[in-house]
Design a protein around this motif. Structure first.
Motif, PDB file in Angstrom:
ATOM      1  N   ALA A  81       0.801  -1.225   0.000  1.00 17.36           N
ATOM      2  CA  ALA A  81       0.000   0.000   0.000  1.00 17.36           C
ATOM      3  C   ALA A  81       0.835   1.277   0.000  1.00 17.36           C
ATOM      4  O   ALA A  81       0.667   2.143   0.852  1.00 17.36           O
ATOM      5  N   CYS A  82       1.731   1.400  -0.967  1.00 21.15           N
ATOM      6  CA  CYS A  82       2.471   2.652  -1.101  1.00 21.15           C
ATOM      7  C   CYS A  82       2.734   2.941  -2.577  1.00 21.15           C
ATOM      8  O   CYS A  82       2.488   2.115  -3.443  1.00 21.15           O
ATOM      9  N   VAL A  83       3.199   4.140  -2.814  1.00 20.93           N
ATOM     10  CA  VAL A  83       3.577   4.574  -4.160  1.00 20.93           C
ATOM     11  C   VAL A  83       5.092   4.766  -4.138  1.00 20.93           C
ATOM     12  O   VAL A  83       5.623   5.422  -3.246  1.00 20.93           O
ATOM     13  N   VAL A  84       5.788   4.162  -5.127  1.00 27.36           N
ATOM     14  CA  VAL A  84       7.235   4.313  -5.203  1.00 27.36           C
ATOM     15  C   VAL A  84       7.614   4.884  -6.555  1.00 27.36           C
ATOM     16  O   VAL A  84       6.916   4.700  -7.554  1.00 27.36           O
ATOM     17  N   GLY A  85       8.745   5.576  -6.601  1.00 22.14           N
ATOM     18  CA  GLY A  85       9.237   6.132  -7.848  1.00 22.14           C
ATOM     19  C   GLY A  85      10.693   6.511  -7.706  1.00 22.14           C
ATOM     20  O   GLY A  85      11.225   6.600  -6.600  1.00 22.14           O
ATOM     21  N   GLY A  86      11.332   6.744  -8.836  1.00 22.84           N
ATOM     22  CA  GLY A  86      12.716   7.183  -8.841  1.00 22.84           C
ATOM     23  C   GLY A  86      13.693   6.069  -9.146  1.00 22.84           C
ATOM     24  O   GLY A  86      13.334   4.914  -9.343  1.00 22.84           O
ATOM     25  N   VAL A  87      14.976   6.461  -9.205  1.00 25.27           N
ATOM     26  CA  VAL A  87      16.064   5.523  -9.493  1.00 25.27           C
ATOM     27  C   VAL A  87      17.154   5.756  -8.464  1.00 25.27           C
ATOM     28  O   VAL A  87      17.799   6.807  -8.506  1.00 25.27           O
TER      29      VAL A  87
END
Length: 97
Positions: A81-87
């Motif tokens: 239940a989370c939002v992830v993004g990036g490198v």
């Protein structure tokens, strides 16, 4: 191993390596890579959305109800239940399910 209800909105360029596990009701957009490494393969939980161009690499677990943003590179476990993004990918916000 892919559970029922998989959605491939734009399946071009989708790569699923050997040993990967995908839970029910997941959505994979174009250019998604579930990449196996010598250390292991990814496990994706239920109701996960993998944005365009995103990669999940190695023996990591993506929890249930996760959104992985476009072009994110997931190389560590992701809680449910989370939002992830990036490198490399990091938690951007917790979701309420």
């Amino acid at each position: 191993e892919i559970a029922g209800g998989l959605i491939l909105f734009h399946p071009s360029g989708v790569v699923v390596g050997p040993g990967c596990r995908v839970g029910p009701r997941c959505a994979l957009m174009q250019g998604v890579t579930l990449g196996s490494t010598p250390e292991g393969s990814p496990t994706v939980g239920e109701n996960v959305f993998l944005g365009p161009g995103s990669c999940v690499l190695g023996p990591v677990t993506v929890g249930d109800d996760v959104i992985v943003g476009a072009n994110a590179v997931v190389v560590a476990d992701v809680d449910s239940a989370c939002v992830v993004g990036g490198v490399p990918a990091r938690v951007l916000r917790q979701r309420t399910t």
